[in-house]
Design an enzyme around this catalytic site. Structure first.
Site, mmCIF file in Angstrom:
data_model
loop_
_atom_site.group_PDB
_atom_site.id
_atom_site.type_symbol
_atom_site.label_atom_id
_atom_site.label_comp_id
_atom_site.label_asym_id
_atom_site.label_seq_id
_atom_site.Cartn_x
_atom_site.Cartn_y
_atom_site.Cartn_z
ATOM 1 N N GLU A 1 0.864 -1.177 0.000
ATOM 2 C CA GLU A 1 0.000 0.000 0.000
ATOM 3 C C GLU A 1 0.901 1.228 0.000
ATOM 4 O OE1 GLU A 1 -2.840 0.035 3.161
ATOM 5 O OE2 GLU A 1 -4.049 -1.577 2.299
ATOM 6 N N ASP B 1 -5.327 9.496 9.290
ATOM 7 C CA ASP B 1 -3.934 9.222 9.627
ATOM 8 C C ASP B 1 -3.564 9.801 10.986
ATOM 9 O OD1 ASP B 1 -3.497 8.007 7.153
ATOM 10 O OD2 ASP B 1 -3.142 9.946 6.201
ATOM 11 N N TYR C 1 -10.793 -3.744 3.895
ATOM 12 C CA TYR C 1 -9.841 -3.295 4.905
ATOM 13 C C TYR C 1 -10.630 -2.947 6.161
ATOM 14 C CZ TYR C 1 -5.794 -0.588 6.710
ATOM 15 O OH TYR C 1 -4.744 -0.105 7.450
#
Length: 266
Positions: free
Chosen positions: A49, A60, A175
């Site tokens: 990734e 993030d 995911y």
């Protein structure tokens, strides 16, 4: 069959779990990115990734934010990220590469241009954090029409209806965000993850990867008991941050090798 699907089928046939590292393109500096991708594969990565640096992330944590800041200071943009993939493909035609990032750089480039150039560069999939499934059916169709996969995030708060909605659009793998928080957080609840994965599997036959809170080999091995893939990002970046100048790739590869050994020892 896409490279992602082929990789997961091969691993399943060998009763192995996928190891998926995340690194930010251009970090610690642009000249290292392609070499870092190769080093991670040599250390046991099955899918890479590659993060597209962005100034205003929402998922993030501080570690990946720092990585994006370093890359942006070097002027790394989406065009250069695609160039890194092209360079990687010059000597690796087998390892799937997934671009992970945010809508803004794609919209700025133009969606059609992005998809066409990503395919030409050798990208296998995209994970766009802030493209909700309700608003990206046409994007999913465009990505698939170019032979690539569109990967979506699911969270501990995802309802069964949301999982079913995502399952209709997703391809490649799903995911699962293992915690309520940002990348690199340290409050991973394995019992919650183990309860959620079967609910996801009821709605989709796609492989399920787990990430956002896996920091060491022991946790990776525990997650692999019920997931098809383990995704690690912040811990790799921290390894490189702590490494002496010139040693970043070796430290990242050594860390990855330890994770790979733990997964294969299952």
């Amino acid at each position: 069959m896409s490279r992602i699907q082929a990789t997961f089928e091969r691993l399943a046939g060998n009763r192995r779990k996928a190891l998926i590292p995340f690194v930010t393109a251009g970090d610690p500096e642009p000249g290292m990115t392609v070499a870092l991708m190769h080093a991670l594969v040599e250390a046991g990565a099955d899918v890479v990734e590659l993060g597209v640096p962005f100034s205003d992330p929402m998922a993030d944590g501080p570690v990946i934010q720092r990585a994006s800041d370093r890359a942006l200071k070097h002027g790394v943009n989406l065009d250069q990220v695609l160039g890194f993939v092209r360079a990687f493909r010059a000597t690796d035609q087998n390892t799937p590469v997934v671009l992970m990032g945010y809508a803004n750089p794609i919209e700025a480039m133009g969606v059609a241009r992005f998809v066409a150039e990503a395919q030409q560069a050798g990208v296998d999939g995209a994970l766009v954090v802030d493209y909700p499934p309700e608003e990206c059916e046409s994007f999913a169709d465009l990505v698939r029409s170019h032979g690539m996969d569109l990967i979506f995030l699911l969270a501990p708060t995802s309802t069964d209806a949301r999982i079913a909605q995502v399952a209709k659009l997703a391809s490649g793998y799903l995911y699962y965000v293992s915690l309520k928080g940002v990348t690199g957080a340290a409050h991973l609840d394995l019992s919650e993850v183990s309860e959620k994965i079967p609910r996801i599997r009821r709605e989709s036959s796609l492989p399920v990867g787990v990430g956002f809170g896996i920091r060491d080999a022991a946790t990776a091995r525990a997650v692999a008991e019920f997931a098809d893939a383990v995704v690690i990002g912040s811990a790799i970046i921290q390894e490189m941050e702590a490494a002496p100048a010139g040693e970043q790739l070796r430290h990242a590869a050594r860390f990855m090798q330890g994770i790979r050994e733990a997964l294969d020892a299952k």
